[in-house]
Every structure is written in C-alpha cells, then in structure tokens.
Design a protein around this motif. Sequence first.
Motif, mmCIF file in Angstrom:
data_model
loop_
_atom_site.group_PDB
_atom_site.id
_atom_site.type_symbol
_atom_site.label_atom_id
_atom_site.label_comp_id
_atom_site.label_asym_id
_atom_site.label_seq_id
_atom_site.Cartn_x
_atom_site.Cartn_y
_atom_site.Cartn_z
ATOM 1 N N LYS A 631 18.927 16.505 -29.370
ATOM 2 C CA LYS A 631 17.489 16.285 -29.541
ATOM 3 C C LYS A 631 16.743 17.108 -28.506
ATOM 4 O O LYS A 631 16.974 16.966 -27.301
ATOM 5 C CB LYS A 631 17.166 14.802 -29.411
ATOM 6 C CG LYS A 631 17.745 13.978 -30.564
ATOM 7 C CD LYS A 631 17.393 12.515 -30.456
ATOM 8 C CE LYS A 631 17.969 11.742 -31.662
ATOM 9 N NZ LYS A 631 17.658 10.301 -31.592
ATOM 10 N N ASN A 633 12.948 18.829 -27.181
ATOM 11 C CA ASN A 633 11.484 18.803 -27.182
ATOM 12 C C ASN A 633 10.993 20.222 -27.421
ATOM 13 O O ASN A 633 11.065 21.080 -26.520
ATOM 14 C CB ASN A 633 10.956 18.265 -25.852
ATOM 15 C CG ASN A 633 9.442 18.045 -25.890
ATOM 16 O OD1 ASN A 633 8.746 18.545 -26.778
ATOM 17 N ND2 ASN A 633 8.929 17.288 -24.938
ATOM 18 N N ILE A 665 7.322 16.828 -29.476
ATOM 19 C CA ILE A 665 7.852 16.987 -30.829
ATOM 20 C C ILE A 665 9.358 17.193 -30.693
ATOM 21 O O ILE A 665 9.815 18.183 -30.102
ATOM 22 C CB ILE A 665 7.198 18.158 -31.562
ATOM 23 C CG1 ILE A 665 5.705 17.869 -31.783
ATOM 24 C CG2 ILE A 665 7.884 18.425 -32.891
ATOM 25 C CD1 ILE A 665 4.967 18.973 -32.483
ATOM 26 N N VAL A 667 13.117 17.778 -32.191
ATOM 27 C CA VAL A 667 13.870 18.320 -33.310
ATOM 28 C C VAL A 667 15.352 18.324 -32.941
ATOM 29 O O VAL A 667 15.729 18.290 -31.760
ATOM 30 C CB VAL A 667 13.409 19.751 -33.664
ATOM 31 C CG1 VAL A 667 11.970 19.759 -34.111
ATOM 32 C CG2 VAL A 667 13.612 20.695 -32.492
ATOM 33 N N GLU A 701 2.332 19.762 -37.865
ATOM 34 C CA GLU A 701 3.244 18.809 -38.488
ATOM 35 C C GLU A 701 2.737 18.494 -39.897
ATOM 36 O O GLU A 701 1.532 18.348 -40.101
ATOM 37 C CB GLU A 701 3.319 17.514 -37.669
ATOM 38 C CG GLU A 701 3.875 17.695 -36.276
ATOM 39 C CD GLU A 701 3.797 16.395 -35.463
ATOM 40 O OE1 GLU A 701 4.819 15.723 -35.322
ATOM 41 O OE2 GLU A 701 2.674 16.070 -35.006
ATOM 42 N N THR A 708 9.124 14.558 -42.240
ATOM 43 C CA THR A 708 8.184 15.283 -41.399
ATOM 44 C C THR A 708 8.805 16.603 -40.954
ATOM 45 O O THR A 708 9.920 16.630 -40.411
ATOM 46 C CB THR A 708 7.801 14.449 -40.172
ATOM 47 O OG1 THR A 708 7.272 13.199 -40.596
ATOM 48 C CG2 THR A 708 6.769 15.180 -39.329
ATOM 49 N N TRP A 709 8.042 17.689 -41.197
ATOM 50 C CA TRP A 709 8.505 19.021 -40.807
ATOM 51 C C TRP A 709 7.557 19.607 -39.771
ATOM 52 O O TRP A 709 6.351 19.404 -39.827
ATOM 53 C CB TRP A 709 8.566 19.953 -42.023
ATOM 54 C CG TRP A 709 9.794 19.753 -42.852
ATOM 55 C CD1 TRP A 709 10.015 18.779 -43.758
ATOM 56 C CD2 TRP A 709 10.974 20.547 -42.803
ATOM 57 N NE1 TRP A 709 11.261 18.894 -44.306
ATOM 58 C CE2 TRP A 709 11.890 19.996 -43.732
ATOM 59 C CE3 TRP A 709 11.373 21.674 -42.081
ATOM 60 C CZ2 TRP A 709 13.147 20.523 -43.953
ATOM 61 C CZ3 TRP A 709 12.629 22.205 -42.309
ATOM 62 C CH2 TRP A 709 13.511 21.632 -43.225
ATOM 63 N N VAL A 710 8.124 20.330 -38.838
ATOM 64 C CA VAL A 710 7.347 20.996 -37.789
ATOM 65 C C VAL A 710 7.326 22.489 -38.112
ATOM 66 O O VAL A 710 8.388 23.087 -38.363
ATOM 67 C CB VAL A 710 7.958 20.755 -36.402
ATOM 68 C CG1 VAL A 710 7.104 21.446 -35.340
ATOM 69 C CG2 VAL A 710 8.073 19.273 -36.113
ATOM 70 N N GLN A 779 12.985 20.370 -39.105
ATOM 71 C CA GLN A 779 12.806 18.968 -39.476
ATOM 72 C C GLN A 779 12.688 18.132 -38.206
ATOM 73 O O GLN A 779 13.546 18.182 -37.327
ATOM 74 C CB GLN A 779 13.981 18.488 -40.330
ATOM 75 C CG GLN A 779 13.820 17.059 -40.827
ATOM 76 C CD GLN A 779 14.972 16.645 -41.718
ATOM 77 O OE1 GLN A 779 15.604 17.482 -42.334
ATOM 78 N NE2 GLN A 779 15.238 15.372 -41.762
ATOM 79 N N GLU A 780 11.596 17.385 -38.127
ATOM 80 C CA GLU A 780 11.353 16.579 -36.929
ATOM 81 C C GLU A 780 12.231 15.326 -36.974
ATOM 82 O O GLU A 780 12.468 14.739 -38.032
ATOM 83 C CB GLU A 780 9.872 16.179 -36.847
ATOM 84 C CG GLU A 780 9.507 15.493 -35.543
ATOM 85 C CD GLU A 780 8.009 15.245 -35.432
ATOM 86 O OE1 GLU A 780 7.583 14.645 -34.433
ATOM 87 O OE2 GLU A 780 7.279 15.662 -36.370
ATOM 88 N N THR A 781 12.698 14.937 -35.786
ATOM 89 C CA THR A 781 13.527 13.734 -35.669
ATOM 90 C C THR A 781 12.892 12.784 -34.667
ATOM 91 O O THR A 781 11.986 13.160 -33.915
ATOM 92 C CB THR A 781 14.960 14.098 -35.234
ATOM 93 O OG1 THR A 781 15.749 12.921 -35.254
ATOM 94 C CG2 THR A 781 14.954 14.671 -33.825
#
Length: 784
Positions: A631, A633, A665, A667, A701, A708-710, A779-781
């Motif tokens: 993960k 930032n 954010i 990812v 976003e 949710t995609w960044v 893809q945001e996590t």
Amino acid sequence: MYSKKGKGILFVLQYICVIILTICITVIALFSAIRVGDLQGRQVYGLDPFDHADSFENTNSFYYILADSVEEVARYAVIREQMETAGVFNGQKKIDIEAYARRYERDVHTGSVSYYLEDLIKWGQYGLEYTDVSTNEITDSQEIAFTNPKIVERYQPIGGIPLSTYAINQQAYEALCGYLSESIESLSYNYYQYRQFQKIYQGEDTNLRYYIVTGDDVQHKFSNLPDTVRPGEEEQYIQGLGKYICYDATNLSYKTNTEMTESNLTDIMNRYEYEYSDNSCIFVGVDTTYPVKDIFTIGKENYSVIGQWTEPFLLMMMLSITAYFVLLIVLTVLSGRKQRQSEVFLLWFDHINTECSMILAAAVCSAAIGTTALVTAGAYYKSMDNAMIVTWVIIGVIISHIFLEFFYFSFIRRLKSHTFWNNSLLYRICRKLWRIVTKICKKIADTCISIFNHSKVATRTWVPYLLFLVVNIILLEMGLPFLALLFDGVMGYYHYKENLTKQRIVDTIQLIKEGDMTYQMDTTGMHGDILMLAEAVNTLGDAVRQAVETSMKDERLKADLITNVSHDIKTPLTSIINYVDLIKREDIQDDKIKGYIAILDAKSQRLKHLTEDLVEASKISSGNITLQMMKLNLIELLNQTIGEFAENFQNNNLEIIINAPEHPIIVEADSRRSWRVLENLFRNIEKYAMEHTRVYIDVTEEIKNSRTWVTVSIKNISRQPLNIHAEDLTERFIRGDISRNTEGSGLGLSIAKNLVQLQGGTFEIYLDGDLFKVIMGFQETIGD
C-alpha cells in the motif's frame, strides 16, 4: 488603386453615378406624364421626351387625351338622354326595363313593366335582395309556383302592381327579373358617371367644347357652348377654337385638323347605335389658347418643361451610365487583388455554395429592379411624394451595393480563383456520381480480370453449374420431373458435404489461431481442391508452430544477450565511475583537465543509466521481474519526486503546478517501480520540455464500475515539434527528438508504460500539437 482606400473612392464615385442617374430618371418620369383624376380614378397620359413636335397640339399625347375626351362626351350625351328631360334631370322619367335592357338589339318591342328612374337608381344603391322560400301566387290567370328565390321588391313598377303579376310562369318571371337587374345596375352606374361628367364637361372649367345631336325622329341637342353662339353657327364656332372634329351623319361630312380619323369617331358612335342615328352629329373642339386650367393645360405646361430639360438630363444619364460601367470594369479588374500580391483573396461570403449565392443574387437583383420600377412608377403616376421617392432611392442604392459587393464581385473573385464551379453543389453531385460510376466500372473490370486470371476457378464453377441447368431442362422437357427432383437432391447433398468439409477447415484454422499448433485435420474422403486446402492448413499449423518457437528462442537469446552484455559492462563501468570520482577529489588546477573529467563523469553516468534501462527493459520483456506490491501513498510519492527534480526544473525555468487532493490516496503498487515510473517521466520533462513554461500535474478520483480509480495527468509543452504518433513513443528505442540532439535511450516511456501495466494500472499518451500529456490510472485501495 489596389488599396482599400482606393477601392473605397471608386465605390463612392460609382454610387454618385447611381444617384445622378436616379435623379435624371425621376425628373424625366415626373414631367413626361399628364396626370388627371377621371371616372376610374387617376389617369396618366405619357409624354414622349423624344417627340420633337412643333407644339403640344401636334403630339401623340394630345391625340390620346382628345380621343378619350371625345368618347366621354359622346357617352355623356347618351347618359343625359337617359337621365334628363328638356336638359334637366328627371327622376320621374319612366323606364321600360325590357326595352332598356335590350336597347342594343334591333326591333325590340316595348314591354309592359316600367319603373320610375329615381326608384331604379335608389334601388341600385341598396342592392337587390331575394327571398329563400319557395311560394305559390295566384295571378288573374293562373297559379305560379316559384321554386327559385324571388326578388324582394323594394320599389314596385308604376301603378303599384307587383312584378310577379306581369309573369305568366316561372320562366317569364325570371326574364323580368333579369331585365330589372340589368336596368338597376346599368342606370346606377350611369347616374354616377352623369354626376362626374357634369363636373368636367357641363361648366366652363374645361377647354373642350362640344355640340351633339342624337335621336332620329325626335332629336335631342347637348352642348356646353356659350349662350352667345346662335343656332346654326355651332360648327363655325367649334372650328374657330384651334383643334376641332366635326362630323355630320346627315350629309356624311367629316372635318378635322387632328390625327383622329372618321373611322375612329364612327367606332365610338357605333357603341351607342341606339342613340346615334343617321341624323346625328358630333362637333368637338379644344380652345388652344387654354383660358382655363384642365388636362390640356397641364399637358401643355409639362410638354414645355420636358422639351426644355430632356436633352440635358438625357446627356447626364448617358454620362452617368458610361462612368458607372467604366468604374464597374475597373473594380472588376481589382476585385480579389491586393497590391504586389498575385494570389486572389476570398471573403467569407465567397465560400457559400455557388447555387445558393446565385439564388440569393437573383432575389436581390429582383428587389433592385422592383425598387427601380417602383420609384419610376411612383414618379410617373405621382403616387409618391418627394420624401417617399428619396427614401426608395436610398433603399435602391443600398440594395445595389449589396448585389455588387456580395454577389457580383463575389462571382468575379470565384472565377479568378477557379472556385466558381468547384464550390457548387452540382460539382459535388457530379463528382460523387463520377466516383460511383468509376467504382462500379472498376468493380466490373476487376471481376473480368479476376475471371481471366483465374480461368480454372471460373471453369470449375460455371461449367458444373451450366451442366446442372442443362440436365434439369432436359429432364423437365422429357416430362420426368421426378428424376429432375432426384437429381437436384443428389447435387444438393453433394454441395452440403462440400460445405461441411469447408466448415471443418475453418474450425481447424480457428484452433490454430487460438494456439493449438499441433492439431492435424483428418483428410480421409477429401479430394480435389478441398484436399489441397486441408493439407495446406495442416502444413500451416506446423509452419506457425515452428515460427513461434523460433521467435521465442530469438527473444530469449536477445534478452540473454542484453542481460549478459549489461552485466559485463557494469563491472568496468563501475570502476570507471569510481576512478572518475577519485580524480574529482584531487586538487587539479588545470581547467582543461577539469573539463575532461566533467565530460567523463557525465558520459559514464549516461552509460550507467542506459545499462540500467536495458536491463530493466530486458527483464520486463522476458517476464523476469518480481514486484513487491504494497500500500503506497501516491500523493506522498509525487511530492517526493517533485522535490528530487525541483532544482533541475528550476534551472530549466520550468514551473510545477500540482492539483491534488489534500488527503492521502492509497494504491496497491511496488514503491521502487513506481518511483522509477515517475523518475522516467520527470527526466523526460527535464530533457524535452520548453523553457519558461508550466508543467501541470493533476490527481483526480472517479468511480468506474463501483470501484474508485485514481487518475494522474502530467502535461507539458515540448521544446521540439512532435512529428510522431502518440502510440509510437511507448515503443522501445523511439524518441520524440528525431534529430537526437538530446541525451536519451528511447526506453524511458516504454519502461514506464510496462511497469504501470504490470502493476495493474493504465498508461496513455496524448499529443495535441506541441502539448505532451501522460495519463496514468490506478485502482485506489483502502489504507490501514
């Protein structure tokens, strides 16, 4: 003259010519007509400006006025006969409606129904009314059934007996109604003319004098001669006025000093044959001293004016027309040209379709012609005052300007630039039809060539088909439809088996396409072209399998070669870098040697980066790369990278503008590989971005498919023109700097794209002119 100011002066001179021409036409139209109010309203007699008669009395205009006046006084005498008794209007005069209605016929017997004159005239003012109900009436002799509407008798015949009483049947009643309607309508109109003629010809306000005798057994005399003229001296008095017409039907005497012939006068009298008999006479004269102002006096005055001013105004007209067309020719030559420029320039209006422009031009031209006709008619008939004429002249000049500027000169510019035909709808339609015809002809030609080049295929196709038709025709002609049907069934089954075999070949090709290179098709039972095709497909699978194995082997050899060479280069390169670093620490005073050392340091670092890029690209292409997903930032990583390159960007006068959310954010990505992606992109900006520009970094976003995609967007302006496709920039060893004036391996964007895609993201490049834009999606996590 090619300048805008010079053309403007020519336009102004042209408009001055138009104004002068309009003034001349208006003045000539004003004074070339004699206008007078008559029974029909305003009547106009034209004066010919080119008629060079010695006096007004010898012109055609005088003849037309005199002819109309003679006809009017002749009719006036007839109407007075109907209206008057002893020279005075008599409303109690008895009018036999049948005799009056049939007055133009010969041998008409008088009827028994008469009305008073004033009753018929008054009845004409109200109009006839009819009942809408069928009735039955009993006369002294019989009962009459009226099936048609009856006239409402506002006035009854003399004696007070209803009109229906005089009829013996429906047909007789309808005839009486027709006589009554004709008498009412005619007498009402004649009474109106009678009052008008009294104003014009009865008093002394006219220069026309007349003496008319009508009737046969009982003669009636009508005259407006002075009381001083004694009986028997009427003809002598008329002939002494100046212009005269004297006709005596008793002795067939005709005397005149005008253009009016005897036949002209007798034609007028024959129209009223029931009044003008063989004992009639008409004496008409015009006092050419014109003691009173009437239509003849106005004609005399206008003729004097037009005779004096015609030639000067005509000369001005000719000069204006000549100058106008000379200026038009000059402006036509100058249209679309600028000084010292050979190319024809077009305006926005010149790009409109030629047909549409021509339709609009026809409409504007019609408006200009209509305006000119309106002004001329308004001046000629005096139906406009001076203010209206000036207004319409201004409107006409404006319309003429619109026609010249937007249509005439537009067509000239189109002709000069050769776009008159090319910019037309007809040309486009013809070109489209030509393409269609050409395509059809090419298709036919290609088909013929194909048949010729593949004669064996054509023979194998058409010969069996023709034999099939011939066999069917023979069997049907022999009366054996069952055998024909059986033959068709056998041929259909054969065709089905052939298509089934073809489908097996298609399925085999599909399996090979999907990767099953070892599949072999069973060719048992096949023959001819089908067998050759099946064997070719089986051979194709082997060939594709061998080609794939060869390609994979070559790719592995290439990757191994790059890896081995890179590793072999890294050891001596590391030594070179270390020794260069040691040399840099020495206190060297010679500036030339310092320069050499700086070059060695830069080139060794470049070689190091190139080696690392080659190794990285080799690992990616061979799949020999391991990702440590965690993960991450993304905002923090961006800020860290920007901080690393801030000094270099500042040296290149590049301003970083970042638009990103303030919250973290998160990812799922490999931190080292993600850093490498951003490093490659920022180094690309450092090398190729135009100085004194801004670099925009946008982080947004959005939700796609409930996830949710960044999106990270990086934009900059390229220093060099980007004459390349966007998709080519991500290929290995491809650089936007085609001249290769800058340092780079051509692997940076390729590595960045492959690393992003390996981490499950998206990577796209967009080019818009010199704008270079990279968009990455992750893809945001949810963070811990």
